[in-house]
Write an enzyme that holds these catalytic residues in place. Sequence first.
Site, short mmCIF file in Angstrom:
data_model
loop_
_atom_site.label_atom_id
_atom_site.label_comp_id
_atom_site.label_asym_id
_atom_site.label_seq_id
_atom_site.Cartn_x
_atom_site.Cartn_y
_atom_site.Cartn_z
N PRO A 1 133.60 11.53 -3.06
CA PRO A 1 134.47 12.00 -1.99
C PRO A 1 133.73 12.64 -0.82
O PRO A 1 132.71 13.30 -0.99
CB PRO A 1 135.36 13.03 -2.68
CG PRO A 1 134.63 13.44 -3.91
CD PRO A 1 133.82 12.25 -4.31
N ASN A 2 134.26 12.37 0.34
CA ASN A 2 133.79 12.89 1.63
C ASN A 2 132.48 12.29 2.12
O ASN A 2 132.04 12.60 3.22
CB ASN A 2 133.69 14.42 1.61
CG ASN A 2 135.04 15.06 1.37
OD1 ASN A 2 136.01 14.73 2.05
ND2 ASN A 2 135.12 15.94 0.39
N ARG B 1 129.75 15.15 9.02
CA ARG B 1 130.12 16.24 8.12
C ARG B 1 128.92 17.15 7.87
O ARG B 1 127.92 16.72 7.28
CB ARG B 1 130.61 15.69 6.79
CG ARG B 1 130.91 16.76 5.77
CD ARG B 1 131.21 16.18 4.41
NE ARG B 1 131.40 17.28 3.47
CZ ARG B 1 131.08 17.23 2.20
NH1 ARG B 1 130.55 16.14 1.70
NH2 ARG B 1 131.29 18.27 1.43
N TYR C 1 123.91 17.94 5.10
CA TYR C 1 123.86 16.55 4.62
C TYR C 1 123.06 15.61 5.51
O TYR C 1 122.91 14.44 5.18
CB TYR C 1 125.29 16.01 4.45
CG TYR C 1 126.08 16.82 3.45
CD1 TYR C 1 125.78 16.75 2.09
CD2 TYR C 1 127.09 17.67 3.85
CE1 TYR C 1 126.48 17.50 1.16
CE2 TYR C 1 127.80 18.43 2.94
CZ TYR C 1 127.49 18.34 1.60
OH TYR C 1 128.19 19.10 0.69
N ASN D 1 126.43 9.32 -6.52
CA ASN D 1 126.53 10.63 -5.91
C ASN D 1 127.98 11.03 -6.10
O ASN D 1 128.85 10.63 -5.32
CB ASN D 1 126.16 10.59 -4.42
CG ASN D 1 126.22 11.96 -3.78
OD1 ASN D 1 126.82 12.89 -4.33
ND2 ASN D 1 125.61 12.10 -2.62
N ALA E 1 131.73 16.25 -4.96
CA ALA E 1 132.48 17.36 -5.57
C ALA E 1 132.89 17.08 -7.01
O ALA E 1 133.05 18.01 -7.81
CB ALA E 1 133.71 17.68 -4.73
N GLU F 1 122.08 10.35 -11.36
CA GLU F 1 122.92 11.21 -10.52
C GLU F 1 122.09 11.61 -9.30
O GLU F 1 120.94 12.03 -9.46
CB GLU F 1 123.34 12.44 -11.31
CG GLU F 1 124.16 13.44 -10.53
CD GLU F 1 124.47 14.69 -11.34
OE1 GLU F 1 124.64 15.75 -10.71
OE2 GLU F 1 124.52 14.64 -12.59
N HIS G 1 122.05 13.49 -5.23
CA HIS G 1 122.70 14.37 -4.25
C HIS G 1 121.84 14.45 -3.00
O HIS G 1 120.61 14.47 -3.10
CB HIS G 1 122.89 15.78 -4.82
CG HIS G 1 123.76 15.80 -6.04
ND1 HIS G 1 125.13 15.73 -5.97
CD2 HIS G 1 123.43 15.85 -7.34
CE1 HIS G 1 125.61 15.75 -7.21
NE2 HIS G 1 124.61 15.80 -8.06
N ARG H 1 122.48 26.10 -3.35
CA ARG H 1 123.80 26.29 -2.74
C ARG H 1 124.65 27.22 -3.59
O ARG H 1 124.14 28.01 -4.37
CB ARG H 1 124.44 24.92 -2.53
CG ARG H 1 123.58 24.04 -1.60
CD ARG H 1 124.20 22.76 -1.23
NE ARG H 1 125.45 22.98 -0.52
CZ ARG H 1 126.37 22.04 -0.37
NH1 ARG H 1 126.18 20.84 -0.88
NH2 ARG H 1 127.48 22.29 0.29
#
Length: 153
Positions: A10-11, A18, A23, A75, A78, A99, A101, A108
């Site tokens: 998502p996103n 964004r 990012y 990725n 969320a 996985e 990111h 974070r």
Amino acid sequence: MTTILVLHGPNLNLLGTREPEVYGSDTLASINQRLGQMAEQNGVQLQTFQSNSEGEIVSRIQQAGAEQVDFIIINPAAYTHTSVAIRDAFLATRIPFIETHLSNVYAREEFRMNSYLSDLAIGVIGGFGKNSYLLAFEAAIIHCKQSVKKRAE
């Protein structure tokens, strides 16, 4: 031919606009384009999929199992911190995955340090912006070549 599926959560469709300070300024299209170039250079078939919907991501993982996809790079964004459903899809299909990111999740918010997928993954790569995807793709190719070699022995 080896098939690698890259799943964007998502996103990630908003990359480039964004929170570029977190990012980066690369768009999802430019990341997919670079992955496509790497796939072509390595004789690998690339599939990409982005969704903001958890159910669509689960369905795509299940479909990948039916298609006998060799490897997945995900990725989960969320959903990293919330999705038992995505975890269960990986357990059900048994497709090896990395996985990834864009940001360093450990630098974070505290809630981002918990992943429902990391313990199932071949590895986790994060914190390198778009290069997280490129490094994961390179690692996936190496893993697939080693798996083919082991099966041949």
